[in-house]
Scaffold this motif. Structure first.
Motif, PDB file in Angstrom:
ATOM      1  N   SER A 170      41.103  38.283  43.679  1.00 53.84           N
ATOM      2  CA  SER A 170      40.091  38.420  44.396  1.00 53.84           C
ATOM      3  C   SER A 170      40.015  38.154  46.030  1.00 53.84           C
ATOM      4  CB  SER A 170      38.992  37.399  43.908  1.00 53.84           C
ATOM      5  OG  SER A 170      38.867  35.958  44.415  1.00 53.84           O
ATOM      6  N   VAL A 171      39.205  38.725  46.739  1.00 53.47           N
ATOM      7  CA  VAL A 171      39.263  38.543  48.011  1.00 53.47           C
ATOM      8  C   VAL A 171      39.085  36.950  48.633  1.00 53.47           C
ATOM      9  CG1 VAL A 171      38.756  40.745  48.671  1.00 53.47           C
ATOM     10  CG2 VAL A 171      36.785  39.002  48.472  1.00 53.47           C
ATOM     11  N   TRP A 172      38.345  36.427  47.437  1.00 50.34           N
ATOM     12  CA  TRP A 172      38.169  34.793  48.063  1.00 50.34           C
ATOM     13  C   TRP A 172      39.601  34.142  47.710  1.00 50.34           C
ATOM     14  CZ3 TRP A 172      33.743  35.837  49.657  1.00 50.34           C
ATOM     15  CH2 TRP A 172      32.860  36.894  49.103  1.00 50.34           C
ATOM     16  N   ASP A 173      40.136  34.487  46.747  1.00 47.99           N
ATOM     17  CA  ASP A 173      41.511  34.089  46.594  1.00 47.99           C
ATOM     18  C   ASP A 173      42.423  34.239  47.676  1.00 47.99           C
ATOM     19  OD1 ASP A 173      41.370  33.055  43.884  1.00 47.99           O
ATOM     20  OD2 ASP A 173      41.756  35.114  43.349  1.00 47.99           O
ATOM     21  N   VAL A 174      42.320  35.559  48.310  1.00 46.81           N
ATOM     22  CA  VAL A 174      42.993  35.769  49.503  1.00 46.81           C
ATOM     23  C   VAL A 174      42.649  34.765  50.699  1.00 46.81           C
ATOM     24  CG1 VAL A 174      43.828  37.460  51.355  1.00 46.81           C
ATOM     25  CG2 VAL A 174      43.584  38.066  48.656  1.00 46.81           C
ATOM     26  N   ALA A 175      41.274  34.822  51.070  1.00 51.16           N
ATOM     27  CA  ALA A 175      40.552  34.096  51.959  1.00 51.16           C
ATOM     28  C   ALA A 175      41.047  32.323  52.004  1.00 51.16           C
ATOM     29  CB  ALA A 175      39.114  34.200  52.084  1.00 51.16           C
ATOM     30  N   GLY A 186      47.958  40.147  45.984  1.00 51.50           N
ATOM     31  CA  GLY A 186      46.774  40.273  45.161  1.00 51.50           C
ATOM     32  C   GLY A 186      47.153  41.249  43.945  1.00 51.50           C
ATOM     33  N   LEU A 187      46.331  40.881  42.778  1.00 54.17           N
ATOM     34  CA  LEU A 187      46.643  41.835  41.525  1.00 54.17           C
ATOM     35  C   LEU A 187      45.020  42.618  41.457  1.00 54.17           C
ATOM     36  CD1 LEU A 187      48.251  39.266  39.073  1.00 54.17           C
ATOM     37  CD2 LEU A 187      49.271  41.024  40.720  1.00 54.17           C
ATOM     38  N   THR A 188      44.994  43.812  41.259  1.00 48.79           N
ATOM     39  CA  THR A 188      43.830  44.458  40.923  1.00 48.79           C
ATOM     40  C   THR A 188      43.275  44.316  39.534  1.00 48.79           C
ATOM     41  OG1 THR A 188      44.948  46.522  40.082  1.00 48.79           O
ATOM     42  CG2 THR A 188      44.519  46.285  42.668  1.00 48.79           C
ATOM     43  N   CYS A 189      43.906  43.523  38.515  1.00 46.20           N
ATOM     44  CA  CYS A 189      43.422  43.455  37.330  1.00 46.20           C
ATOM     45  C   CYS A 189      42.182  42.715  37.063  1.00 46.20           C
ATOM     46  CB  CYS A 189      44.546  42.813  36.421  1.00 46.20           C
ATOM     47  SG  CYS A 189      45.199  41.239  36.858  1.00 46.20           S
ATOM     48  N   LEU A 197      41.784  44.146  48.894  1.00 46.92           N
ATOM     49  CA  LEU A 197      42.744  42.886  48.551  1.00 46.92           C
ATOM     50  C   LEU A 197      43.541  43.115  49.939  1.00 46.92           C
ATOM     51  CD1 LEU A 197      43.553  42.934  44.554  1.00 46.92           C
ATOM     52  CD2 LEU A 197      42.284  41.033  46.107  1.00 46.92           C
ATOM     53  N   ALA A 198      44.118  44.141  50.181  1.00 46.96           N
ATOM     54  CA  ALA A 198      44.997  44.232  51.120  1.00 46.96           C
ATOM     55  C   ALA A 198      44.151  44.012  52.711  1.00 46.96           C
ATOM     56  CB  ALA A 198      45.601  45.673  51.277  1.00 46.96           C
ATOM     57  N   GLY A 199      42.945  44.650  52.532  1.00 48.41           N
ATOM     58  CA  GLY A 199      42.038  44.420  54.026  1.00 48.41           C
ATOM     59  C   GLY A 199      42.033  42.875  54.041  1.00 48.41           C
ATOM     60  N   ALA A 200      41.679  42.156  52.953  1.00 49.36           N
ATOM     61  CA  ALA A 200      41.286  40.591  53.056  1.00 49.36           C
ATOM     62  C   ALA A 200      42.587  39.994  53.763  1.00 49.36           C
ATOM     63  CB  ALA A 200      40.983  40.072  51.691  1.00 49.36           C
ATOM     64  N   GLY A 201      43.896  40.583  53.712  1.00 48.32           N
ATOM     65  CA  GLY A 201      45.014  39.857  54.140  1.00 48.32           C
ATOM     66  C   GLY A 201      46.002  39.612  52.903  1.00 48.32           C
ATOM     67  N   ALA A 202      46.026  40.118  51.893  1.00 49.21           N
ATOM     68  CA  ALA A 202      47.098  40.017  50.710  1.00 49.21           C
ATOM     69  C   ALA A 202      48.332  40.812  51.383  1.00 49.21           C
ATOM     70  CB  ALA A 202      46.630  40.972  49.516  1.00 49.21           C
ATOM     71  N   VAL A 203      49.455  40.315  50.996  1.00 48.42           N
ATOM     72  CA  VAL A 203      50.689  40.519  51.704  1.00 48.42           C
ATOM     73  C   VAL A 203      51.204  41.836  50.708  1.00 48.42           C
ATOM     74  CG1 VAL A 203      51.360  38.321  52.750  1.00 48.42           C
ATOM     75  CG2 VAL A 203      52.145  38.863  50.484  1.00 48.42           C
ATOM     76  N   ALA A 204      50.862  41.623  49.653  1.00 51.19           N
ATOM     77  CA  ALA A 204      51.310  42.848  48.742  1.00 51.19           C
ATOM     78  C   ALA A 204      50.115  43.080  47.776  1.00 51.19           C
ATOM     79  CB  ALA A 204      52.709  42.824  48.036  1.00 51.19           C
ATOM     80  N   VAL A 205      50.007  44.193  47.062  1.00 47.14           N
ATOM     81  CA  VAL A 205      49.074  44.203  45.847  1.00 47.14           C
ATOM     82  C   VAL A 205      49.649  44.966  44.797  1.00 47.14           C
ATOM     83  CG1 VAL A 205      46.730  45.313  45.286  1.00 47.14           C
ATOM     84  CG2 VAL A 205      47.091  44.355  47.625  1.00 47.14           C
ATOM     85  N   TYR A 206      49.684  44.570  43.680  1.00 46.17           N
ATOM     86  CA  TYR A 206      50.027  44.979  42.253  1.00 46.17           C
ATOM     87  C   TYR A 206      49.010  45.249  41.269  1.00 46.17           C
ATOM     88  CZ  TYR A 206      54.733  43.460  44.133  1.00 46.17           C
ATOM     89  OH  TYR A 206      55.627  43.375  44.883  1.00 46.17           O
TER      90      TYR A 206
END
Length: 225
Positions: A170-175, A186-189, A197-206
């Motif tokens: 979640s974006v809350w995790d990234v924050a 970030g994971l989209t599952c 997720l990427a916009g929130a600052g995740a370094v990579a998304v799977y």
């Protein structure tokens, strides 16, 4: 626990390792409906990952009468508990934990679930032999997006922020991770999009734990000292 030079992976659990995000959404929807709060499921879903206090503020407004909050939480918990016997790990979740442990990394479940919920999630994963530390809501004074649960995970595991990555959905995790300068994968599952997720600052998304496992050697996990 005193810090040492080990590296580790902190992982959210709900929606990241176990397929619960939409179950929480439906449970909150029904709990709110029982109290005559008609909140669209899409709004509830986008709030999952916050603690219940912040979730209710987000959905019902911070100026509301909070006298009914405990009843709402209890209703959610009762409704969600009906699913416990049917919970399932997300694809590759258990294998990801074991692969991280095989790399010599400490595996830490940084969950803000209540202790009884965390115990149910651990039973679903059935990987206690490779899990170093598990947090719960009792370990955090303030819920995500505040970083308290990650601070507790670091303190309990003896890890340092500069030697870990966090995996969340979640974006809350990234924050929360960003407030400690911890890289977050970030994971989209959990139902949050790659762009969010990427916009929130995740370094990579799977897509899910299986996809991260397949790319583990090229991920931020492989860059840990």
């Amino acid at each position: 626990m005193p810090s040492d030079n080990r590296s580790g992976v902190l992982l959210d659990v709900d929606g990241t390792l176990v397929d619960t995000t939409y179950l929480h959404t439906v449970s909150w929807w029904e709990a709110l409906r029982q109290a005559d709060h008609l909140v669209p499921m899409a709004l509830i879903h986008r709030s999952i990952g916050m603690g219940s206090d912040k979730l209710l503020d987000h959905l019902l407004g911070p100026e509301r009468d909070r006298d009914g909050d405990e009843k709402l939480r209890d209703a959610h918990d009762s409704l969600y508990a009906e699913y416990w016997q049917r919970l399932a790990p997300l694809p590759g979740a258990v294998e990801l934990l074991r692969a991280c442990a095989a790399r010599g990394l400490r595996v830490v479940l940084a969950t803000s679930a209540a202790e009884h919920e965390a115990a149910a999630l651990r039973r679903v994963l059935d990987a206690d032999d490779v899990i170093d530390t598990v947090t719960s809501s009792a370990d955090a004074q303030e819920s995500k997006p505040a970083p308290d649960i990650l601070v507790a995970a670091l303190e309990q595991s003896g890890l340092r922020a500069e030697r870990v990555v966090f995996v969340g959905d979640s974006v809350w995790d990234v924050a929360a991770a960003g407030k400690l300068d911890i890289p977050c994968i970030g994971l989209t599952c959990g139902g949050t999009s790659r762009a969010e997720l990427a916009g929130a600052g995740a370094v990579a998304v799977y897509d899910d734990p299986a996809a991260l496992l397949a790319g583990l050697g090229e991920s931020a996990v492989a860059d840990l000292p």
